[in-house]
Design a protein around this motif. Structure first.
Motif, PDB file in Angstrom:
ATOM      1  N   PRO A  18       9.330 -14.179  -2.308  1.00 58.14           N
ATOM      2  CA  PRO A  18       8.489 -14.799  -3.337  1.00 58.14           C
ATOM      3  C   PRO A  18       7.397 -13.845  -3.840  1.00 58.14           C
ATOM      4  O   PRO A  18       7.064 -13.845  -5.028  1.00 58.14           O
ATOM      5  CB  PRO A  18       7.902 -16.015  -2.623  1.00 58.14           C
ATOM      6  N   LEU A  19       6.883 -13.003  -2.945  1.00 57.94           N
ATOM      7  CA  LEU A  19       5.868 -12.025  -3.363  1.00 57.94           C
ATOM      8  C   LEU A  19       6.427 -11.050  -4.389  1.00 57.94           C
ATOM      9  O   LEU A  19       5.762 -10.749  -5.390  1.00 57.94           O
ATOM     10  CB  LEU A  19       5.334 -11.260  -2.149  1.00 57.94           C
ATOM     11  N   ALA A  22       6.445 -12.878  -7.701  1.00 56.68           N
ATOM     12  CA  ALA A  22       5.094 -13.095  -8.231  1.00 56.68           C
ATOM     13  C   ALA A  22       4.537 -11.794  -8.809  1.00 56.68           C
ATOM     14  O   ALA A  22       3.931 -11.787  -9.884  1.00 56.68           O
ATOM     15  CB  ALA A  22       4.176 -13.634  -7.137  1.00 56.68           C
ATOM     16  N   HIS A  27       1.747 -12.440 -11.785  1.00 60.22           N
ATOM     17  CA  HIS A  27       0.933 -13.603 -11.417  1.00 60.22           C
ATOM     18  C   HIS A  27      -0.012 -13.260 -10.266  1.00 60.22           C
ATOM     19  O   HIS A  27       0.289 -13.527  -9.101  1.00 60.22           O
ATOM     20  CB  HIS A  27       1.822 -14.782 -11.042  1.00 60.22           C
ATOM     21  N   ASP A  29      -2.802 -14.624  -9.327  1.00 60.06           N
ATOM     22  CA  ASP A  29      -3.245 -15.777  -8.544  1.00 60.06           C
ATOM     23  C   ASP A  29      -2.220 -16.161  -7.478  1.00 60.06           C
ATOM     24  O   ASP A  29      -2.574 -16.497  -6.346  1.00 60.06           O
ATOM     25  CB  ASP A  29      -3.570 -16.966  -9.444  1.00 60.06           C
ATOM     26  N   THR A  30      -0.954 -16.068  -7.812  1.00 61.29           N
ATOM     27  CA  THR A  30       0.096 -16.390  -6.844  1.00 61.29           C
ATOM     28  C   THR A  30       0.185 -15.310  -5.769  1.00 61.29           C
ATOM     29  O   THR A  30       0.363 -15.619  -4.588  1.00 61.29           O
ATOM     30  CB  THR A  30       1.450 -16.555  -7.555  1.00 61.29           C
ATOM     31  N   VAL A  31       0.025 -14.055  -6.156  1.00 66.11           N
ATOM     32  CA  VAL A  31       0.023 -12.954  -5.190  1.00 66.11           C
ATOM     33  C   VAL A  31      -1.118 -13.146  -4.194  1.00 66.11           C
ATOM     34  O   VAL A  31      -0.922 -13.020  -2.979  1.00 66.11           O
ATOM     35  CB  VAL A  31      -0.094 -11.582  -5.903  1.00 66.11           C
ATOM     36  N   ALA A  33      -2.597 -15.962  -3.396  1.00 66.60           N
ATOM     37  CA  ALA A  33      -2.284 -17.127  -2.557  1.00 66.60           C
ATOM     38  C   ALA A  33      -1.258 -16.779  -1.478  1.00 66.60           C
ATOM     39  O   ALA A  33      -1.425 -17.157  -0.309  1.00 66.60           O
ATOM     40  CB  ALA A  33      -1.782 -18.283  -3.417  1.00 66.60           C
ATOM     41  N   LEU A  34      -0.203 -16.058  -1.850  1.00 66.84           N
ATOM     42  CA  LEU A  34       0.820 -15.669  -0.876  1.00 66.84           C
ATOM     43  C   LEU A  34       0.225 -14.751   0.198  1.00 66.84           C
ATOM     44  O   LEU A  34       0.512 -14.914   1.386  1.00 66.84           O
ATOM     45  CB  LEU A  34       1.991 -14.988  -1.579  1.00 66.84           C
ATOM     46  N   ARG A  37      -1.777 -16.626   2.695  1.00 68.97           N
ATOM     47  CA  ARG A  37      -0.972 -17.466   3.590  1.00 68.97           C
ATOM     48  C   ARG A  37      -0.125 -16.642   4.561  1.00 68.97           C
ATOM     49  O   ARG A  37       0.619 -17.187   5.358  1.00 68.97           O
ATOM     50  CB  ARG A  37      -0.080 -18.383   2.782  1.00 68.97           C
TER      51      ARG A  37
END
Length: 83
Positions: A18-19, A22, A27, A29-31, A33-34, A37
């Motif tokens: 997923p990284l 992203a 993205h 913001d998604t990077v 967030a990943l 986490r």
């Protein structure tokens, strides 16, 4: 918990996580967030490229701040020869 962590680092048929997606889509913001986490930031895809290889300047700066090594395609190892 453990299942969520495995989803964060799940590989598709190209070895992308997923990284990787992203990063490729730009993205930030998604990077972020990943990364927050616990995504593996240095995971390479089947072509031998880590996500930072696909990053724009903004995402690359964030990933470098997170401790990801810069990537130089000229010096990467040929993963096929190491199999």
């Amino acid at each position: 918990p453990k299942q969520a962590m495995s989803s964060l680092n799940a590989l598709d048929y190209q070895g992308s996580t997923p990284l990787h997606y992203a990063v490729q889509m730009g993205h930030l913001d998604t990077v972020v967030a990943l990364a927050g986490r616990g995504a593996k930031l240095a995971q390479v895809d089947k072509a031998g490229y880590p996500a930072i290889f696909y990053a724009n300047d903004e995402i690359k700066a964030f990933m470098l701040e997170c401790g990801v090594s810069p990537f130089d395609p000229e010096t990467r190892l040929d993963l096929a020869s190491n199999a």
